[in-house]
Design a protein around this motif. Sequence first.
Motif, mmCIF file in Angstrom:
data_model
loop_
_atom_site.group_PDB
_atom_site.id
_atom_site.type_symbol
_atom_site.label_atom_id
_atom_site.label_comp_id
_atom_site.label_asym_id
_atom_site.label_seq_id
_atom_site.Cartn_x
_atom_site.Cartn_y
_atom_site.Cartn_z
ATOM 1 N N LEU A 39 0.830 -1.205 0.000
ATOM 2 C CA LEU A 39 0.000 0.000 0.000
ATOM 3 C C LEU A 39 0.866 1.257 0.000
ATOM 4 C CD1 LEU A 39 -2.757 -1.132 2.525
ATOM 5 C CD2 LEU A 39 -2.687 -1.397 0.036
ATOM 6 N N VAL A 40 1.433 1.544 -1.155
ATOM 7 C CA VAL A 40 2.170 2.786 -1.374
ATOM 8 C C VAL A 40 1.183 3.820 -1.922
ATOM 9 C CG1 VAL A 40 4.339 1.602 -1.740
ATOM 10 C CG2 VAL A 40 2.838 2.022 -3.691
ATOM 11 N N PRO A 41 1.533 5.111 -1.942
ATOM 12 C CA PRO A 41 0.573 6.136 -2.363
ATOM 13 C C PRO A 41 -0.062 5.897 -3.725
ATOM 14 C CG PRO A 41 2.427 7.168 -1.273
ATOM 15 C CD PRO A 41 2.754 5.709 -1.367
ATOM 16 N N ALA A 42 0.700 5.411 -4.712
ATOM 17 C CA ALA A 42 0.139 5.194 -6.042
ATOM 18 C C ALA A 42 -0.954 4.126 -6.020
ATOM 19 C CB ALA A 42 1.241 4.800 -7.020
ATOM 20 N N VAL A 43 -0.746 3.070 -5.218
ATOM 21 C CA VAL A 43 -1.754 2.007 -5.101
ATOM 22 C C VAL A 43 -2.994 2.541 -4.388
ATOM 23 C CG1 VAL A 43 -2.254 -0.246 -4.082
ATOM 24 C CG2 VAL A 43 -0.044 0.173 -5.159
ATOM 25 N N THR A 44 -2.785 3.289 -3.308
ATOM 26 C CA THR A 44 -3.902 3.867 -2.571
ATOM 27 C C THR A 44 -4.737 4.770 -3.461
ATOM 28 O OG1 THR A 44 -2.611 3.806 -0.528
ATOM 29 C CG2 THR A 44 -4.529 5.258 -0.558
ATOM 30 N N GLU A 45 -4.072 5.606 -4.256
ATOM 31 C CA GLU A 45 -4.783 6.519 -5.152
ATOM 32 C C GLU A 45 -5.664 5.754 -6.131
ATOM 33 O OE1 GLU A 45 -3.808 9.969 -8.506
ATOM 34 O OE2 GLU A 45 -2.190 8.815 -7.590
ATOM 35 N N LEU A 46 -5.122 4.678 -6.721
ATOM 36 C CA LEU A 46 -5.879 3.905 -7.703
ATOM 37 C C LEU A 46 -7.059 3.194 -7.056
ATOM 38 C CD1 LEU A 46 -6.238 2.715 -10.526
ATOM 39 C CD2 LEU A 46 -4.646 0.885 -9.877
ATOM 40 N N VAL A 47 -6.847 2.552 -5.909
ATOM 41 C CA VAL A 47 -7.917 1.790 -5.255
ATOM 42 C C VAL A 47 -9.062 2.715 -4.830
ATOM 43 C CG1 VAL A 47 -8.515 0.386 -3.250
ATOM 44 C CG2 VAL A 47 -6.398 -0.070 -4.502
ATOM 45 N N ILE A 48 -8.729 3.854 -4.239
ATOM 46 C CA ILE A 48 -9.773 4.791 -3.815
ATOM 47 C C ILE A 48 -10.532 5.328 -5.021
ATOM 48 C CG2 ILE A 48 -10.169 7.072 -2.792
ATOM 49 C CD1 ILE A 48 -7.990 6.460 -0.787
ATOM 50 N N ALA A 49 -9.811 5.650 -6.091
ATOM 51 C CA ALA A 49 -10.478 6.148 -7.298
ATOM 52 C C ALA A 49 -11.424 5.103 -7.874
ATOM 53 C CB ALA A 49 -9.428 6.554 -8.339
ATOM 54 N N GLU A 50 -11.021 3.837 -7.860
ATOM 55 C CA GLU A 50 -11.882 2.782 -8.381
ATOM 56 C C GLU A 50 -13.132 2.613 -7.516
ATOM 57 O OE1 GLU A 50 -8.755 -0.170 -10.669
ATOM 58 O OE2 GLU A 50 -9.132 -0.492 -8.547
ATOM 59 N N LEU A 51 -12.964 2.657 -6.200
ATOM 60 C CA LEU A 51 -14.119 2.534 -5.312
ATOM 61 C C LEU A 51 -15.118 3.667 -5.539
ATOM 62 C CD1 LEU A 51 -12.339 1.524 -1.977
ATOM 63 C CD2 LEU A 51 -13.724 0.039 -3.435
ATOM 64 N N LEU A 52 -14.611 4.885 -5.633
ATOM 65 C CA LEU A 52 -15.496 6.031 -5.845
ATOM 66 C C LEU A 52 -16.176 5.960 -7.208
ATOM 67 C CD1 LEU A 52 -13.283 8.875 -4.334
ATOM 68 C CD2 LEU A 52 -15.256 7.748 -3.281
ATOM 69 N N TYR A 53 -15.441 5.525 -8.224
ATOM 70 C CA TYR A 53 -16.025 5.414 -9.555
ATOM 71 C C TYR A 53 -17.134 4.368 -9.585
ATOM 72 C CZ TYR A 53 -16.674 4.102 -14.407
ATOM 73 O OH TYR A 53 -17.240 3.794 -15.618
ATOM 74 N N LEU A 54 -16.897 3.213 -8.945
ATOM 75 C CA LEU A 54 -17.905 2.157 -8.966
ATOM 76 C C LEU A 54 -19.161 2.572 -8.209
ATOM 77 C CD1 LEU A 54 -15.612 -0.969 -8.510
ATOM 78 C CD2 LEU A 54 -16.851 -0.265 -10.571
ATOM 79 N N GLN A 55 -18.998 3.352 -7.138
ATOM 80 C CA GLN A 55 -20.183 3.873 -6.463
ATOM 81 C C GLN A 55 -20.921 4.861 -7.375
ATOM 82 O OE1 GLN A 55 -21.162 5.927 -2.215
ATOM 83 N NE2 GLN A 55 -19.813 7.070 -3.547
ATOM 84 N N TYR A 56 -20.176 5.698 -8.062
ATOM 85 C CA TYR A 56 -20.789 6.672 -8.971
ATOM 86 C C TYR A 56 -21.536 5.972 -10.106
ATOM 87 C CZ TYR A 56 -21.064 9.986 -12.840
ATOM 88 O OH TYR A 56 -21.499 10.734 -13.899
ATOM 89 N N SER A 57 -20.953 4.884 -10.637
ATOM 90 C CA SER A 57 -21.575 4.200 -11.773
ATOM 91 C C SER A 57 -22.851 3.474 -11.364
ATOM 92 C CB SER A 57 -20.591 3.222 -12.421
ATOM 93 O OG SER A 57 -20.217 2.214 -11.491
ATOM 94 N N ASP A 58 -22.869 2.886 -10.166
ATOM 95 C CA ASP A 58 -24.084 2.227 -9.662
ATOM 96 C C ASP A 58 -23.909 1.933 -8.171
ATOM 97 O OD1 ASP A 58 -26.300 0.650 -9.039
ATOM 98 O OD2 ASP A 58 -26.349 -0.248 -11.031
ATOM 99 N N PRO A 59 -24.544 2.700 -7.304
ATOM 100 C CA PRO A 59 -24.377 2.500 -5.854
ATOM 101 C C PRO A 59 -25.133 1.292 -5.304
ATOM 102 C CG PRO A 59 -25.929 4.282 -6.270
ATOM 103 C CD PRO A 59 -25.388 3.877 -7.608
ATOM 104 N N THR A 60 -25.893 0.596 -6.157
ATOM 105 C CA THR A 60 -26.680 -0.540 -5.674
ATOM 106 C C THR A 60 -25.999 -1.884 -5.909
ATOM 107 O OG1 THR A 60 -27.893 -0.813 -7.760
ATOM 108 C CG2 THR A 60 -28.775 0.762 -6.156
ATOM 109 N N LEU A 61 -25.004 -1.931 -6.775
ATOM 110 C CA LEU A 61 -24.340 -3.193 -7.097
ATOM 111 C C LEU A 61 -23.120 -3.397 -6.206
ATOM 112 C CD1 LEU A 61 -24.449 -3.145 -11.012
ATOM 113 C CD2 LEU A 61 -25.942 -4.396 -9.435
ATOM 114 N N PRO A 62 -22.802 -4.652 -5.873
ATOM 115 C CA PRO A 62 -21.645 -4.896 -5.009
ATOM 116 C C PRO A 62 -20.322 -4.651 -5.721
ATOM 117 C CG PRO A 62 -22.598 -6.979 -5.727
ATOM 118 C CD PRO A 62 -23.531 -5.906 -6.188
ATOM 119 N N ILE A 63 -19.292 -4.411 -4.917
ATOM 120 C CA ILE A 63 -17.918 -4.278 -5.394
ATOM 121 C C ILE A 63 -17.141 -5.482 -4.867
ATOM 122 C CG2 ILE A 63 -15.810 -2.891 -5.267
ATOM 123 C CD1 ILE A 63 -17.600 -0.436 -4.817
ATOM 124 N N TYR A 64 -16.306 -6.070 -5.734
ATOM 125 C CA TYR A 64 -15.543 -7.256 -5.358
ATOM 126 C C TYR A 64 -14.067 -6.868 -5.237
ATOM 127 C CZ TYR A 64 -19.864 -9.331 -7.009
ATOM 128 O OH TYR A 64 -21.191 -9.623 -7.189
#
Length: 243
Positions: A39-64
Amino acid sequence: MAAPAHVETSYNEHRPRKPPPDLPSLLLNSRIVYVGMPLVPAVTELVIAELLYLQYSDPTLPIYMYINSTGTSRADGETVGMETEGFAIHDTMQLVKNEIHTVGVGAAIGQACLLLAAGTKGKRYMLPHATAMIQQPRMPSMGQMPAIDLHLRAKEVIHNRDTLVELLAEHTGNPVEKVAKVMRRPYYMSPKKAMDFGVVDKILWRGQEAMGETLSPEQWDKRAGIRAVERPMTYGAGTSGLG
């Protein structure tokens, strides 16, 4: 005979008009977030961005979220990231509205183990031969840092340790005192042990939930038809064991 320019044009028609998407983007289309590095800064940035994007795309579907990470340190124990990297991903997981299904593959060490435990209750899994481990935060090399700065850094490490203990206690259902006690030294957990400790809920095997079965890795191998063959130790001609 076709002119060279005509041949080249014909060949170009069979080339992709744009480069193929990268692998993280393909996984993202299936709502999969893969944490496969420390968990270096570049990895943290990507993971958080993906989580936020997936919530934006559909907050009702699960994230794996699939986790195979040594947390904020490398496999040899060297610190490579601040503990706040893990806390940032953890807090984002709690922020988004989606269910987050976590799967431990390979290893989930330190802060990565916290992320594994922070998934939606009942939707936290490990593969049969994965490993989880919790440990105290490590202080990176301070070099020629002044004594007062060393003192302040040590206080921050202790604060991060206490925060990690509290979060693990919350997600595993264990008393703070128990988590603090086992974290005095690195605490390794097989999938069965991780289930007993409350890090995960089920073991996942070939895409099927194991429904809480607590088999050992050897029993999983036997069920899958894998047999370990023990070969007797042999010595070369003229040798006599102890020489």
